[in-house]
Design a protein around this motif. Sequence first.
Motif, PDB file in Angstrom:
ATOM      1  N   ARG A 158      26.172  15.510   1.512  1.00 29.08           N
ATOM      2  CA  ARG A 158      27.731  15.420   1.672  1.00 29.08           C
ATOM      3  C   ARG A 158      28.335  14.207   0.919  1.00 29.08           C
ATOM      4  O   ARG A 158      27.310  13.269   0.769  1.00 29.08           O
ATOM      5  CB  ARG A 158      28.289  15.267   3.261  1.00 29.08           C
ATOM      6  CG  ARG A 158      27.843  16.256   4.231  1.00 29.08           C
ATOM      7  CD  ARG A 158      28.224  15.700   5.624  1.00 29.08           C
ATOM      8  NE  ARG A 158      28.031  16.856   6.630  1.00 29.08           N
ATOM      9  CZ  ARG A 158      28.153  16.716   8.029  1.00 29.08           C
ATOM     10  NH1 ARG A 158      28.344  15.613   8.536  1.00 29.08           N
ATOM     11  NH2 ARG A 158      27.941  17.829   8.726  1.00 29.08           N
ATOM     12  N   SER A 210      17.091  13.587  13.971  1.00 29.08           N
ATOM     13  CA  SER A 210      18.032  14.857  14.489  1.00 29.08           C
ATOM     14  C   SER A 210      19.461  14.403  14.320  1.00 29.08           C
ATOM     15  O   SER A 210      20.496  15.139  15.031  1.00 29.08           O
ATOM     16  CB  SER A 210      17.706  14.835  16.003  1.00 29.08           C
ATOM     17  OG  SER A 210      17.866  13.883  16.584  1.00 29.08           O
ATOM     18  N   LEU A 211      19.849  13.319  14.064  1.00 24.93           N
ATOM     19  CA  LEU A 211      21.294  13.007  14.069  1.00 24.93           C
ATOM     20  C   LEU A 211      22.076  13.543  12.951  1.00 24.93           C
ATOM     21  O   LEU A 211      21.563  14.097  12.090  1.00 24.93           O
ATOM     22  CB  LEU A 211      21.131  11.385  13.965  1.00 24.93           C
ATOM     23  CG  LEU A 211      20.686  10.525  15.036  1.00 24.93           C
ATOM     24  CD1 LEU A 211      20.795   9.015  14.657  1.00 24.93           C
ATOM     25  CD2 LEU A 211      21.302  10.720  16.617  1.00 24.93           C
ATOM     26  N   GLU A 212      23.566  13.421  13.073  1.00 22.13           N
ATOM     27  CA  GLU A 212      24.266  13.910  11.976  1.00 22.13           C
ATOM     28  C   GLU A 212      24.185  13.307  10.871  1.00 22.13           C
ATOM     29  O   GLU A 212      24.154  14.087   9.971  1.00 22.13           O
ATOM     30  CB  GLU A 212      25.817  13.856  12.600  1.00 22.13           C
ATOM     31  CG  GLU A 212      26.654  14.294  11.349  1.00 22.13           C
ATOM     32  CD  GLU A 212      28.226  14.304  11.924  1.00 22.13           C
ATOM     33  OE1 GLU A 212      29.313  14.795  11.192  1.00 22.13           O
ATOM     34  OE2 GLU A 212      28.520  13.699  13.005  1.00 22.13           O
ATOM     35  N   VAL A 213      23.712  12.160  10.740  1.00 25.52           N
ATOM     36  CA  VAL A 213      23.554  11.394   9.670  1.00 25.52           C
ATOM     37  C   VAL A 213      21.992  10.924   9.522  1.00 25.52           C
ATOM     38  O   VAL A 213      21.501  10.026  10.316  1.00 25.52           O
ATOM     39  CB  VAL A 213      24.451  10.216   9.333  1.00 25.52           C
ATOM     40  CG1 VAL A 213      24.000   9.354   7.853  1.00 25.52           C
ATOM     41  CG2 VAL A 213      25.815  10.430   9.434  1.00 25.52           C
ATOM     42  N   PHE A 237      19.525  18.623  12.979  1.00 25.00           N
ATOM     43  CA  PHE A 237      20.883  18.379  13.482  1.00 25.00           C
ATOM     44  C   PHE A 237      21.484  19.832  13.295  1.00 25.00           C
ATOM     45  O   PHE A 237      21.513  20.521  12.326  1.00 25.00           O
ATOM     46  CB  PHE A 237      21.827  17.393  12.578  1.00 25.00           C
ATOM     47  CG  PHE A 237      23.323  17.525  12.791  1.00 25.00           C
ATOM     48  CD1 PHE A 237      23.774  16.980  13.943  1.00 25.00           C
ATOM     49  CD2 PHE A 237      24.241  18.061  12.058  1.00 25.00           C
ATOM     50  CE1 PHE A 237      25.122  16.964  14.312  1.00 25.00           C
ATOM     51  CE2 PHE A 237      25.436  18.102  12.384  1.00 25.00           C
ATOM     52  CZ  PHE A 237      26.007  17.494  13.333  1.00 25.00           C
ATOM     53  N   GLY A 238      22.498  20.138  14.485  1.00 23.50           N
ATOM     54  CA  GLY A 238      23.217  21.563  14.248  1.00 23.50           C
ATOM     55  C   GLY A 238      22.422  22.614  14.739  1.00 23.50           C
ATOM     56  O   GLY A 238      21.130  22.534  14.823  1.00 23.50           O
ATOM     57  N   THR A 245      25.711  11.416   2.149  1.00 18.12           N
ATOM     58  CA  THR A 245      25.066  11.158   3.373  1.00 18.12           C
ATOM     59  C   THR A 245      24.352  12.577   3.697  1.00 18.12           C
ATOM     60  O   THR A 245      24.845  13.532   2.736  1.00 18.12           O
ATOM     61  CB  THR A 245      25.816  11.084   4.616  1.00 18.12           C
ATOM     62  OG1 THR A 245      26.922  12.229   4.732  1.00 18.12           O
ATOM     63  CG2 THR A 245      26.569   9.896   4.770  1.00 18.12           C
ATOM     64  N   ARG A 303      19.477  20.884   5.850  1.00 16.74           N
ATOM     65  CA  ARG A 303      20.110  19.697   5.723  1.00 16.74           C
ATOM     66  C   ARG A 303      21.373  19.860   5.055  1.00 16.74           C
ATOM     67  O   ARG A 303      21.244  20.444   3.814  1.00 16.74           O
ATOM     68  CB  ARG A 303      19.079  18.545   5.000  1.00 16.74           C
ATOM     69  CG  ARG A 303      17.975  18.092   5.914  1.00 16.74           C
ATOM     70  CD  ARG A 303      17.176  16.895   4.999  1.00 16.74           C
ATOM     71  NE  ARG A 303      16.112  16.652   5.585  1.00 16.74           N
ATOM     72  CZ  ARG A 303      15.861  15.559   6.741  1.00 16.74           C
ATOM     73  NH1 ARG A 303      16.667  15.191   7.187  1.00 16.74           N
ATOM     74  NH2 ARG A 303      14.598  15.713   6.912  1.00 16.74           N
ATOM     75  N   GLU A 304      22.604  19.124   5.653  1.00 18.64           N
ATOM     76  CA  GLU A 304      23.868  19.082   4.438  1.00 18.64           C
ATOM     77  C   GLU A 304      23.817  17.984   3.736  1.00 18.64           C
ATOM     78  O   GLU A 304      23.894  16.856   4.456  1.00 18.64           O
ATOM     79  CB  GLU A 304      24.893  19.393   5.504  1.00 18.64           C
ATOM     80  CG  GLU A 304      24.934  20.579   6.378  1.00 18.64           C
ATOM     81  CD  GLU A 304      26.097  20.655   7.361  1.00 18.64           C
ATOM     82  OE1 GLU A 304      27.062  19.781   7.147  1.00 18.64           O
ATOM     83  OE2 GLU A 304      26.113  21.664   8.184  1.00 18.64           O
ATOM     84  N   THR A 323      22.529  15.264   6.437  1.00 12.76           N
ATOM     85  CA  THR A 323      22.300  15.489   7.976  1.00 12.76           C
ATOM     86  C   THR A 323      20.926  15.225   8.452  1.00 12.76           C
ATOM     87  O   THR A 323      19.970  15.580   7.383  1.00 12.76           O
ATOM     88  CB  THR A 323      22.880  16.567   8.436  1.00 12.76           C
ATOM     89  OG1 THR A 323      22.590  17.752   7.701  1.00 12.76           O
ATOM     90  CG2 THR A 323      24.374  16.557   8.142  1.00 12.76           C
TER      91      THR A 323
END
Length: 218
Positions: free
Chosen positions: A85, A53-56, A76-77, A70, A82-83, A72
């Motif tokens: 990056r 559930s973390l940003e990364v 997360f958010g 990375t 998933r993003e 996400t």
Amino acid sequence: MSYTSYSDARISRAFRPVPRLVLKSPEREVAFRTEHVVRAKTTLILKPARDDSLEVGYRIVHEDNNPAFTVTGRKFGDRSCREFRDASGLPLFDIHRWSALSVPFHWYFTMPGSDRKSKIATADTQTSLKGGDLKFTFQNLAASDLKMESEKDVTLMVRRHGEALRLFDIIDGDRRIGEVRESIRHNEKLYLTKRSRRQGFRPALEIIIVPGVDATLV
């Protein structure tokens, strides 16, 4: 076909021969993001976070541990995706599950912040919860010399091999252009039974990419 190394044989508990295609560059460049096409054989390491559930949720690094990408965490958010990056944190694309309840599984990809109507790629499992091949379809942005948009469409197959450890080949026609395998070097423990894997274990993976292939695809 015999195994080419001890590590290949170790993938399968039964030591059964598994026919695999030759690892070689595609006949033309294959790219989702042309700026990330590799020029030499490249190995990346995918390292999952303990908390998805973390940003990364995932870190993808080079062999010297320098960052490459990375992803996400799944929760997360405020957006259900998933993003993906780059090393600087710049969003490249978003990965969405079509439906949390759909089996076989389906995903679609969009540019950062876009919705389903503007999807740029799709991925579909070919079987069920037990596993199997995955089909990934997208427009090859490296095929700028082709006039018709339909001629730029590419479908890659992700084929699973082995039993004890996870191993996946990325297939383009009659060539293996990438490989993803559960890492023996980068996992503190190896969970070789189905029961242990049901406890939420997410292994580190080694990603091998041949020249002429976009690293973000693999």
